[in-house]
Design a protein around this motif. Structure first.
Motif, PDB file in Angstrom:
ATOM      1  N   ALA A  95      35.907  -5.267   0.557  1.00 10.59           N
ATOM      2  CA  ALA A  95      34.719  -5.705  -0.173  1.00 10.59           C
ATOM      3  C   ALA A  95      35.174  -6.221  -1.520  1.00 10.59           C
ATOM      4  O   ALA A  95      36.306  -6.004  -1.939  1.00 10.59           O
ATOM      5  CB  ALA A  95      33.748  -4.542  -0.348  1.00 10.59           C
ATOM      6  N   SER A  96      34.293  -6.904  -2.199  1.00 11.00           N
ATOM      7  CA  SER A  96      34.676  -7.508  -3.465  1.00 11.00           C
ATOM      8  C   SER A  96      34.384  -6.564  -4.623  1.00 11.00           C
ATOM      9  O   SER A  96      33.594  -5.640  -4.501  1.00 11.00           O
ATOM     10  CB  SER A  96      33.905  -8.812  -3.651  1.00 11.00           C
ATOM     11  N   ALA A  97      35.051  -6.834  -5.731  1.00  8.29           N
ATOM     12  CA  ALA A  97      34.834  -6.021  -6.916  1.00  8.29           C
ATOM     13  C   ALA A  97      33.371  -6.075  -7.331  1.00  8.29           C
ATOM     14  O   ALA A  97      32.812  -5.099  -7.825  1.00  8.29           O
ATOM     15  CB  ALA A  97      35.738  -6.505  -8.048  1.00  8.29           C
ATOM     16  N   ALA A  98      32.732  -7.216  -7.099  1.00  6.81           N
ATOM     17  CA  ALA A  98      31.330  -7.363  -7.480  1.00  6.81           C
ATOM     18  C   ALA A  98      30.453  -6.369  -6.733  1.00  6.81           C
ATOM     19  O   ALA A  98      29.426  -5.916  -7.233  1.00  6.81           O
ATOM     20  CB  ALA A  98      30.864  -8.788  -7.211  1.00  6.81           C
ATOM     21  N   ASP A  99      30.858  -6.015  -5.502  1.00  8.08           N
ATOM     22  CA  ASP A  99      30.090  -5.033  -4.747  1.00  8.08           C
ATOM     23  C   ASP A  99      30.504  -3.606  -5.070  1.00  8.08           C
ATOM     24  O   ASP A  99      29.684  -2.698  -5.098  1.00  8.08           O
ATOM     25  CB  ASP A  99      30.289  -5.267  -3.234  1.00  8.08           C
ATOM     26  N   LEU A 100      31.817  -3.439  -5.289  1.00  7.23           N
ATOM     27  CA  LEU A 100      32.350  -2.086  -5.424  1.00  7.23           C
ATOM     28  C   LEU A 100      32.067  -1.480  -6.790  1.00  7.23           C
ATOM     29  O   LEU A 100      31.792  -0.294  -6.907  1.00  7.23           O
ATOM     30  CB  LEU A 100      33.855  -2.107  -5.160  1.00  7.23           C
ATOM     31  N   LEU A 101      32.126  -2.330  -7.819  1.00  5.01           N
ATOM     32  CA  LEU A 101      31.955  -1.802  -9.169  1.00  5.01           C
ATOM     33  C   LEU A 101      30.576  -1.157  -9.367  1.00  5.01           C
ATOM     34  O   LEU A 101      30.491  -0.029  -9.861  1.00  5.01           O
ATOM     35  CB  LEU A 101      32.226  -2.912 -10.196  1.00  5.01           C
ATOM     36  N   PRO A 102      29.490  -1.835  -8.956  1.00  3.45           N
ATOM     37  CA  PRO A 102      28.173  -1.186  -9.112  1.00  3.45           C
ATOM     38  C   PRO A 102      28.097   0.119  -8.346  1.00  3.45           C
ATOM     39  O   PRO A 102      27.536   1.105  -8.815  1.00  3.45           O
ATOM     40  CB  PRO A 102      27.201  -2.219  -8.538  1.00  3.45           C
ATOM     41  N   PRO A 121      41.120  -9.768  -6.081  1.00  9.20           N
ATOM     42  CA  PRO A 121      40.827 -10.267  -4.728  1.00  9.20           C
ATOM     43  C   PRO A 121      40.084  -9.202  -3.915  1.00  9.20           C
ATOM     44  O   PRO A 121      40.341  -8.012  -4.070  1.00  9.20           O
ATOM     45  CB  PRO A 121      42.224 -10.515  -4.139  1.00  9.20           C
ATOM     46  N   ALA A 122      39.167  -9.658  -3.085  1.00 12.06           N
ATOM     47  CA  ALA A 122      38.388  -8.710  -2.268  1.00 12.06           C
ATOM     48  C   ALA A 122      39.208  -8.299  -1.057  1.00 12.06           C
ATOM     49  O   ALA A 122      38.950  -8.715   0.061  1.00 12.06           O
ATOM     50  CB  ALA A 122      37.079  -9.361  -1.839  1.00 12.06           C
TER      51      ALA A 122
END
Lengths: 909, 122, 67
Positions: free
Chosen positions: A554-561, A592-593
């Motif tokens: 998964a991407s950082a954009a998904d994982l960070l939240p 990178p995701a």
């Protein structure tokens, strides 16, 4: 000594402790950790020595002589292996961000919630009485000291109300203290620097206090070691110093106690917490390996002198557990007695703080969170910041565990259950040994095996130690012990299957380990480890990240939240930024995701909510990554079914997740289905095109190579070629037509339409065909019809298709076809009825699929036509918001209906 | 005695062409238009070779082939499968089920005849 | 130095086995009798002495070559 004076001293001591913890936390935040020292680490390990050591060693020595020692020789031996076994455990824990012993075992066996929960339950049941023991020690030493200079403890009986019971206040104070210590903030690694610093300080206090008493007794009251032992010999006390007689069984008991303590020093939740989880640097182990045993050595040197001195002073009439305190009191040294009391308080608070923190982490991560994930996923999903929730669950668990301890203490009172509870607790946690150590060195262990081993071992422990302790406390009938349940002597819990001559601990250890290891190994060998078990086995046994850190990405954009919700935004940001730097990427967005990132996020999350739950949460934001490389593909193929089974399990764990993943899966299946349909369609089209082509080519070749063929044959063959060519072009036209309709670029020509015009046009077009076959064609239009907006040509095409089908299937001469049209409030309905052979119920939907004609005309064997007419017609009708279907009974003809909604009605007209 | 050929296909025009080709070679010919009929004709007509279409009503060519191979009395019968479905998996399936040859439609009449003769000679 | 490390690990395992031997039957039985050593009961003196020996050996093994 006044109660208030003692309370004040105790509070002063706790305040000092808190100050140490606070300072340590502050310094840790500033990056100058005080606990980054091997000596502090070694001292904190001495949380092993609780009041059970502090007061209880003397008591045990008084009743069973030198048999108090194996409890300390065991850990000495364990730490000799520290550089080998402990180091490996610490590395595995760090690499996988494991938060507790329950998490460790659950994670090893495929991140199983069930195992995590089971370990937690066993630990809580096993440890609560041990906590009760601490409460009892503190409260009774308090009660005793408060009566100074009297040496008689107040009578504890049922009349003591809760409000005047010092133990309740001790429990509540410890709960508050632990909450302040252990749950100030949520750390992804579950480390508590301040707490460790305080525990190390406590270890110093209790050691110094005990040594002070020991030195006073040995050199103040007596004249050195030799003097004490000489006097004791004079009073014929030294026999107690012998390992009981020379029977092999007593050496067996000695050995089993050593083994028990050796394992307990690793497996007690508080020891696992301090030794493994709180370890900041594995190099510290090197110091601890000798320093912790040295501590144990030091705290035991004076046990025998104090014991003999106490026995000579008071006889065995006074509670031997209190000698450490009563000796200075009897010699009128109130300050020394107060110091002893504070040492005991240190021993109790250290144990209670670490134990409840460890247990509350387990309860939160391995019991409550999984249940919440299963039962209230929506609610969890809706909460943006879960750090508060996590901390509150832990706080609740701390209070609950301490109150349980208090309750047990009240119920057990002075009964046997409290005295023996130290070893009984040891025996409970030792049940984790086979699955933990087995999981560390053997890759064959499986989840069912671990479950079976834990359940079997815990079951035997309950039967041979816990229930008998209840019986000895009078909570169960004594006959349960003496005659066995239902008077079956073989089932006597402490002489199971007639095994006699052993002490109860050895007896329990033998049977429970037999059951535990037997079940663990046997059940594990029933099947191969599945994908996730095998993967975890590689992580734990070889201690390497498996080749494939998980196929989730998964991407950082998904994982960070996601991480922010559990860790808080600052901590999550900080961790991600650090990770980005480690990977040499400028900032978080540039990550990178890939699988590494996802694995990083999973371990990060595992630190807060346990590995099994982390896996579930990560699954919510990942998509299955595309496999690369042939090995990868083979690997996945090999394990695909198991991974699917696992993802199925994940779905069950959260209805919300399930819905999301169901949608995904449905979409995926739909895609695959479409792919398959496309494939089938092409294959069928190929077949349909090749069939007429075959006849054409065959006859063309025949005509070509055989010029002398009979003229009649030549005519016939040319005729066939013509027919098949027409069939071919019709087919191609219809395929193109259908493709156009399906792609939505139908080239519709919408205009006002009276359905009766369309019916007339269609009947006109088909009438010649009907006449050729002498089929009767009727129409009955129950108008007038509203003018609707539609494509007249397309509707005529539908009608012609239905009519020509009917003509095709009705018998010549007697065939009858009737077209009817009706109008209702909502729609226009057209029916085309025939008296043909009818359509079998199972074919009534199939005929609308491409190239799927019905069973066909019984006479000619194979229906004529392309098999595309009805699918095209249905596409057209559906386009106008209507429906097309057939009603038929075999042998009674068939009626095709289609409807057109009046919503398409032209408002102006 | 002339070899006996059974033609099994549900497409009448293809049957006509095959029948013509086979008769011209002097073979004795019988025709079946579906799988079930094919099995009956195989038992009664006792062909030396079956030209067998795959996609047929009632019983597919695969099933017919399988039943021929399952019957020891019919072990000598040569089977040539004819199909308009030319995917590799289908060819493999036909051969796996015991067909001696697998010809995709449309076929070259010359090659077909040559192959039939070769199979009969073998 | 991986060689050194492996050697240390082997020494520790050997020490563990040595400790197990010292603290169990039959060596224990040898000292499980009356008598004294420097005024201490024999068994008591033996166990504490053996214990100290193990601790010192472990300390010597681990602290000798800090990495």
């Amino acid at each position: 000594m006044s109660s208030w004076g003692i309370v004040l001293a105790a509070l002063g001591y706790l305040a000092l402790l808190f100050f140490i913890a606070y300072k340590a936390d502050r310094r840790a935040d500033a990056g100058r950790s005080v606990i980054n020292s091997p000596s502090v680490y070694a001292l904190s390990l001495a949380v092993y020595c609780t009041t059970w050591t502090y007061y209880g060693s003397v008591g045990r020595a008084a009743t069973s002589g030198i048999n108090f020692l194996p409890v300390y020789l065991g850990p000495t031996l364990l730490f000799t292996l520290g550089g080998v076994v402990l180091q490996k455990i610490i590395r595995v824990v760090k690499a996988n961000r494991i938060t507790s012993i329950a998490d460790f075992i659950a994670s090893r066996y495929g991140k199983s919630h069930l195992i995590g929960g089971l370990v937690t339950v066993i630990a809580v049941i096993g440890i609560v009485p041990y906590i009760a023991l601490q409460l009892k020690a503190v409260s009774s030493s308090f009660d005793l000291l408060a009566r100074y200079p009297l040496l008689i403890p107040p009578l504890r009986d049922g009349s003591l109300s809760f409000l005047t019971d010092s133990a309740l206040y001790v429990a509540l104070a410890l709960a508050a203290f632990t909450i302040v210590f252990g749950t100030r903030h949520l750390d992804a690694t579950e480390r508590h620097e301040g707490m460790v610093a305080a525990i190390a300080a406590e270890s110093l206090v209790k050691l110094l206090a005990f040594l002070a008493v020991g030195i006073y007794v040995t050199y103040g009251i007596h004249n050195g070691f030799a003097d004490v032992f000489n006097q004791a010999r004079g009073e014929a006390l030294l026999d107690a110093l012998r390992v009981n007689r020379d029977s092999a069984a007593s050496y067996g008991g000695w050995f089993s106690l050593t083994l028990l303590a050796m394992l307990a020093a690793l497996l007690l939740p508080r020891q696992f917490q301090i030794t493994v989880i709180e370890n900041v640097n594995e190099d510290h182990l090197r110091r601890a390996m000798w320093m912790f045993p040295a501590y144990l050595f030091a705290i035991n040197i004076f046990v025998l002198p104090i014991t003999f001195s106490g026995v000579m002073e008071f006889g065995l009439g006074l509670d031997t557990d209190t000698f450490v305190l009563t000796l200075p009191m009897a010699h009128h040294l109130p300050w020394l007695a107060l110091l002893v009391f504070l040492g005991g308080l240190a021993a109790a608070t250290g144990m209670v703080i670490v134990e409840t923190i460890a247990l509350s982490t387990m309860v939160c991560n391995d019991l409550v969170m999984p249940v919440l994930l299963r039962l209230r996923p929506q609610w969890l999903q809706a909460k943006q910041d879960l750090t508060g929730l996590l901390l509150n669950i832990r706080r609740g668990a701390i209070v609950l565990i301490l109150l349980l301890g208090y309750l047990y203490f009240r119920l057990a009172g002075e009964a046997y259950a409290l005295v023996a509870i130290g070893l009984i607790s040891f025996a409970a946690v030792v049940q984790f040994g086979p699955v933990l150590l087995g999981g560390l060195y053997w890759k064959g262990g499986t989840r069912p095996g671990a479950l079976a081993g834990l359940i079997a071992g815990f079951g035997v422990w309950t039967y041979t130690l816990l229930l008998p302790s209840f019986a000895k406390s009078g909570w169960l009938s004594e006959t349960f012990l003496t005659q066995g349940p239902w008077q079956i002597a073989l089932l006597r819990p402490q002489q199971l299957l007639g095994l006699t001559g052993l002490d109860e601990i050895t007896h329990c250890l033998i049977w429970s380990m037999l059951a535990n290891m037997g079940a663990y190994i046997a059940v594990s060998l029933l099947r191969m480890p599945n994908a996730i078990e095998a993967e975890q086995a590689i992580r734990f046994v070889d201690n390497k990240q498996s080749l494939r850190p998980g196929n989730l990405r998964a991407s950082a954009a998904d994982l960070l939240p996601l991480a922010s919700r559990f860790l808080g935004a600052d901590k999550a940001n900080e961790a991600f930024t650090r990770y980005a730097q480690e990977r040499g990427v400028g900032d978080i967005e540039a990550l990178p995701a890939d699988a590494d990132l996802t694995y990083f996020a999973e371990t990060l999350l595992a630190g807060a909510i346990g590995s099994a739950s982390a896996r579930v949460m990560i699954a919510t934001v990942t998509e299955e990554g595309a496999p690369v490389g042939i090995d990868e593909v083979l690997h996945i193929l090999d394990e695909a079914s198991q991974i699917r089974a696992y993802s199925h399990q994940l779905e069950e764990q959260s209805k919300d997740l399930e819905r999301a993943s169901l949608e995904l899966r449905a979409a995926n299946e739909r895609l695959q289905e479409l792919d398959r349909l496309k494939d089938d369609f092409i294959s069928t089209v190929t077949h349909e095109l090749r069939t007429p082509l075959t006849a054409i080519r065959a006859f063309a070749e025949i005509l070509h190579s055989d010029p002398k063929a009979d003229i009649e044959d030549r005519k016939r063959f040319l005729g066939i070629i013509l027919v098949e060519t027409e069939r071919l072009s019709r087919l191609i036209n219809q395929i193109l037509d259908l493709a156009k309709l399906e792609s939505g670029s139908g080239g519709w020509r919408i205009g006002p339409l009276d359905i009766s015009d369309a019916v007339h046009a269609a009947i006109n077009a088909i009438s010649q065909l009907a006449q050729d076959k002498r089929v009767a064609l009727e129409e009955a239009l129950h108008g007038p019809f509203p003018i609707i907006q539609a494509d007249g040509d397309r509707l005529i095409q539908v009608l012609i298709n239905l009519l020509s089908n009917a003509v095709k299937f009705v018998p010549a001469e007697t065939g009858r076809i009737k077209v009817e049209a009706f109008v209702s409030d909502k729609e226009i309905r057209v029916a085309v009825a025939d008296n043909g052979p009818g359509i079998r119920p199972e074919d009534q939907e199939i005929i609308f699929e491409k190239f799927r004609q019905g069973g066909g005309n019984i006479l000619t064997g194979k229906p004529e036509g392309t098999g595309l007419g009805l699918p095209i017609s249905r596409q057209i009708v559906t386009h106008f918001g209507g429906r097309l279907w057939v009603e038929s009974q075999l042998g009674q003809g068939a009626t095709f209906f289609f409807t057109l909604p009046r919503t398409a009605e032209e408002t102006a007209g | 005695m002339n070899p006996r050929i059974l033609i099994v296909d549900d497409e009448p025009n293809i049957v006509v062409s095959l029948e013509y080709l086979m008769k011209k070679e002097g073979f004795q010919v019988a025709v079946a238009v579906d799988g079930e009929e094919a099995l009956v004709k195989i038992a009664t007509f006792k062909p030396d070779l079956v030209l067998l279409d795959v996609m047929m009503p009632k019983k597919s060519g695969y099933e017919v082939c399988q039943e021929i191979r399952a019957n020891p009395e019919q072990a000598g019968i040569k089977v040539m499968m004819l199909t308009a479905k030319g995917r590799d998996t289908e060819v493999a399936k036909g051969l796996a089920l015991g067909a001696d040859a697998y010809v995709t439609k449309p076929f070259s009449t010359k090659e077909l005849v040559a192959q039939v003769k070769a199979m009969l000679a073998a | 130095m991986p060689h050194r490390l492996r050697l240390t690990a082997q020494r520790l395992v050997a020490l563990f086995l040595f400790g197990c031997l010292l603290f169990n039957f039959p060596l224990l039985a040898v000292f499980n009798r009356d008598g004294d050593l420097l005024g201490l009961p024999l068994l008591h003196a033996y166990i504490f002495g053996a214990w100290l020996l193990v601790i010192v050996l472990v300390a010597w093994t681990t602290e000798r070559n800090p990495s």
